[in-house]
Design a protein around this motif. Structure first.
Motif, PDB file in Angstrom:
ATOM      1  N   GLN A  53       0.804  -1.220   0.000  1.00  0.00           N
ATOM      2  CA  GLN A  53       0.000   0.000   0.000  1.00  0.00           C
ATOM      3  C   GLN A  53       0.841   1.276   0.000  1.00  0.00           C
ATOM      4  OE1 GLN A  53      -3.367   0.092  -0.412  1.00  0.00           O
ATOM      5  NE2 GLN A  53      -3.111  -2.116  -0.747  1.00  0.00           N
ATOM      6  N   GLY A  54       2.008   1.242   0.649  1.00  0.00           N
ATOM      7  CA  GLY A  54       2.838   2.441   0.717  1.00  0.00           C
ATOM      8  C   GLY A  54       3.742   2.588  -0.490  1.00  0.00           C
ATOM      9  N   LYS A  55       4.481   3.693  -0.536  1.00  0.00           N
ATOM     10  CA  LYS A  55       5.427   3.925  -1.623  1.00  0.00           C
ATOM     11  C   LYS A  55       6.628   3.005  -1.458  1.00  0.00           C
ATOM     12  CE  LYS A  55       8.483   7.313  -3.786  1.00  0.00           C
ATOM     13  NZ  LYS A  55       9.041   8.687  -3.759  1.00  0.00           N
ATOM     14  N   VAL A  56       7.055   2.399  -2.565  1.00  0.00           N
ATOM     15  CA  VAL A  56       8.204   1.496  -2.552  1.00  0.00           C
ATOM     16  C   VAL A  56       9.340   2.139  -3.347  1.00  0.00           C
ATOM     17  CG1 VAL A  56       9.100  -0.766  -3.208  1.00  0.00           C
ATOM     18  CG2 VAL A  56       6.749  -0.546  -2.362  1.00  0.00           C
ATOM     19  N   THR A  57      10.415   2.458  -2.648  1.00  0.00           N
ATOM     20  CA  THR A  57      11.619   2.975  -3.296  1.00  0.00           C
ATOM     21  C   THR A  57      12.667   1.874  -3.310  1.00  0.00           C
ATOM     22  OG1 THR A  57      11.187   5.234  -2.538  1.00  0.00           O
ATOM     23  CG2 THR A  57      13.422   4.729  -3.246  1.00  0.00           C
ATOM     24  N   VAL A  58      13.163   1.560  -4.481  1.00  0.00           N
ATOM     25  CA  VAL A  58      14.208   0.535  -4.620  1.00  0.00           C
ATOM     26  C   VAL A  58      15.546   1.229  -4.850  1.00  0.00           C
ATOM     27  CG1 VAL A  58      15.111  -1.306  -6.092  1.00  0.00           C
ATOM     28  CG2 VAL A  58      12.697  -1.287  -5.465  1.00  0.00           C
ATOM     29  N   LYS A  59      16.539   0.856  -4.064  1.00  0.00           N
ATOM     30  CA  LYS A  59      17.893   1.392  -4.227  1.00  0.00           C
ATOM     31  C   LYS A  59      18.845   0.231  -4.487  1.00  0.00           C
ATOM     32  CE  LYS A  59      17.333   5.607  -1.469  1.00  0.00           C
ATOM     33  NZ  LYS A  59      17.870   6.434  -0.359  1.00  0.00           N
ATOM     34  N   ILE A  60      19.412   0.201  -5.672  1.00  0.00           N
ATOM     35  CA  ILE A  60      20.387  -0.824  -6.039  1.00  0.00           C
ATOM     36  C   ILE A  60      21.761  -0.285  -5.697  1.00  0.00           C
ATOM     37  CG2 ILE A  60      21.317  -2.236  -7.906  1.00  0.00           C
ATOM     38  CD1 ILE A  60      18.616  -1.815  -9.363  1.00  0.00           C
ATOM     39  N   ASP A  61      22.354  -0.824  -4.636  1.00  0.00           N
ATOM     40  CA  ASP A  61      23.645  -0.281  -4.193  1.00  0.00           C
ATOM     41  C   ASP A  61      24.807  -1.180  -4.580  1.00  0.00           C
ATOM     42  OD1 ASP A  61      22.853  -2.290  -2.456  1.00  0.00           O
ATOM     43  OD2 ASP A  61      23.854  -1.399  -0.724  1.00  0.00           O
ATOM     44  N   GLY A  62      24.528  -2.321  -5.190  1.00  0.00           N
ATOM     45  CA  GLY A  62      25.606  -3.206  -5.626  1.00  0.00           C
ATOM     46  C   GLY A  62      25.252  -3.854  -6.945  1.00  0.00           C
ATOM     47  N   LEU A  63      24.562  -4.995  -6.856  1.00  0.00           N
ATOM     48  CA  LEU A  63      24.191  -5.752  -8.043  1.00  0.00           C
ATOM     49  C   LEU A  63      22.729  -6.166  -7.968  1.00  0.00           C
ATOM     50  CD1 LEU A  63      24.972  -7.381 -10.636  1.00  0.00           C
ATOM     51  CD2 LEU A  63      25.569  -9.276  -9.108  1.00  0.00           C
ATOM     52  N   ALA A  64      22.018  -5.955  -9.064  1.00  0.00           N
ATOM     53  CA  ALA A  64      20.659  -6.489  -9.213  1.00  0.00           C
ATOM     54  C   ALA A  64      20.680  -7.342 -10.471  1.00  0.00           C
ATOM     55  CB  ALA A  64      19.634  -5.369  -9.311  1.00  0.00           C
ATOM     56  N   ALA A  65      20.997  -8.614 -10.305  1.00  0.00           N
ATOM     57  CA  ALA A  65      21.174  -9.497 -11.453  1.00  0.00           C
ATOM     58  C   ALA A  65      20.086 -10.553 -11.491  1.00  0.00           C
ATOM     59  CB  ALA A  65      22.547 -10.172 -11.393  1.00  0.00           C
ATOM     60  N   SER A  66      19.761 -10.966 -12.710  1.00  0.00           N
ATOM     61  CA  SER A  66      18.862 -12.099 -12.898  1.00  0.00           C
ATOM     62  C   SER A  66      17.536 -11.871 -12.162  1.00  0.00           C
ATOM     63  CB  SER A  66      19.566 -13.370 -12.417  1.00  0.00           C
ATOM     64  OG  SER A  66      18.840 -14.524 -12.761  1.00  0.00           O
ATOM     65  N   ALA A  67      17.168 -12.777 -11.262  1.00  0.00           N
ATOM     66  CA  ALA A  67      15.890 -12.674 -10.556  1.00  0.00           C
ATOM     67  C   ALA A  67      15.802 -11.412  -9.702  1.00  0.00           C
ATOM     68  CB  ALA A  67      15.677 -13.911  -9.687  1.00  0.00           C
ATOM     69  N   ALA A  68      16.952 -10.918  -9.207  1.00  0.00           N
ATOM     70  CA  ALA A  68      16.942  -9.700  -8.388  1.00  0.00           C
ATOM     71  C   ALA A  68      16.539  -8.484  -9.211  1.00  0.00           C
ATOM     72  CB  ALA A  68      18.313  -9.482  -7.752  1.00  0.00           C
ATOM     73  N   SER A  69      16.862  -8.502 -10.517  1.00  0.00           N
ATOM     74  CA  SER A  69      16.462  -7.380 -11.368  1.00  0.00           C
ATOM     75  C   SER A  69      14.948  -7.343 -11.543  1.00  0.00           C
ATOM     76  CB  SER A  69      17.152  -7.486 -12.734  1.00  0.00           C
ATOM     77  OG  SER A  69      16.650  -8.581 -13.479  1.00  0.00           O
ATOM     78  N   VAL A  70      14.304  -8.518 -11.502  1.00  0.00           N
ATOM     79  CA  VAL A  70      12.840  -8.571 -11.600  1.00  0.00           C
ATOM     80  C   VAL A  70      12.211  -7.924 -10.370  1.00  0.00           C
ATOM     81  CG1 VAL A  70      10.843 -10.091 -11.754  1.00  0.00           C
ATOM     82  CG2 VAL A  70      12.931 -10.649 -13.013  1.00  0.00           C
ATOM     83  N   ILE A  71      12.734  -8.244  -9.191  1.00  0.00           N
ATOM     84  CA  ILE A  71      12.229  -7.650  -7.946  1.00  0.00           C
ATOM     85  C   ILE A  71      12.365  -6.131  -7.984  1.00  0.00           C
ATOM     86  CG2 ILE A  71      12.631  -7.468  -5.458  1.00  0.00           C
ATOM     87  CD1 ILE A  71      13.392 -10.412  -5.479  1.00  0.00           C
TER      88      ILE A  71
END
Length: 245
Positions: A53-71
């Motif tokens: 329900q709230g605002k979701v801010t995503v901060k990629i501070d290292g690696l967002a690879a494969s399945a993590a990039s989907v999240i």
């Protein structure tokens, strides 16, 4: 690592993530530094964030690879550190059995890829064909390229880390928003890495090098015959050698 179940107590599972997500209310920040993992577990976490329900801010501070990039795509706003990376590729699995089992595995992977493309397309707005091609080539993006392709919204600055003025901003606010258009770039050029294109480029360089070496090598010509002997003289010399062997 993202997994359906935890084996070593260091994986992120949907159940663990949900317990933290339900622990509070309001806006949240999701920090990502992950090589990926189980795509079905990632899909569950993606949906948890999408339905939050709230605002979701995503901060990629290292690696967002494969399945993590989907999240990461579930964020209302996606920020990337200047030194972070994002990688997308085709899903993979392990299968055993006869030809029908293999065909079922191929069909399953194709459907999983379509679902992943849906998440990327909803965020980036890129065409299905473009996203499928980027996944086929296992594409690595630095922060600027991810912003350029709309996988991320902007690059983090010191002001993002200290929004309440807890630390002095050395840029004096001049580069508070770094999106490649309104402010000075943090890196000289955006980087897009494709494993297939790199392999093709290396192969081309090797072929070009081999062709250049061949062109520089002088043609081998037979040495002119300068000495002629009669057969009889050679037989005499061989007979002489026999006496000393």
């Amino acid at each position: 690592m993202i997994a359906e179940e935890s084996w070593f107590d260091d994986e992120v599972t949907p159940a663990f993530f949900k317990s933290e997500l339900d622990d509070g209310t309001g806006s949240i920040t999701v920090w990502i530094n992950s090589p990926g993992g189980d795509c079905f577990a990632a899909a569950q976490i993606y949906n948890l964030l999408l339905n939050y329900q709230g605002k979701v801010t995503v901060k990629i501070d290292g690696l967002a690879a494969s399945a993590a990039s989907v999240i990461a795509m579930a964020g209302d706003e996606i920020l990337m550190s200047p030194v972070s990376m994002l990688m997308i590729h085709n899903p993979s699995t392990v299968a055993i059995g006869d030809t029908q089992d293999m065909q079922r595995a191929i069909g399953m992977l194709s459907e999983v890829k379509e679902s992943i493309i849906g998440a990327y397309k909803q965020k980036s707005g890129l065409s299905h064909a473009k996203l499928a091609s980027l996944m086929d080539e296992e594409t690595w993006m630095n922060a600027e390229k991810a912003v350029e392709l709309h996988f991320a919204d902007r690059i983090t600055s010191r002001q993002d880390l200290y929004p309440q003025g807890e630390n002095e901003d050395p840029t004096n606010g001049e580069s508070a928003v770094l999106n490649g258009k309104e402010s000075k770039s943090l890196t000289e050029t955006p980087m897009l890495f494709s494993r297939r294109k790199v392999a093709a480029a290396i192969n081309k360089k090797l072929c070009d090098y081999a062709a250049a070496c061949e062109a520089k090598t002088p043609a081998q010509t037979a040495e002119p015959i300068t000495h002629r002997y009669k057969v009889k003289d050679l037989e005499t010399r061989l007979d002489l050698i026999k006496h000393f062997i």
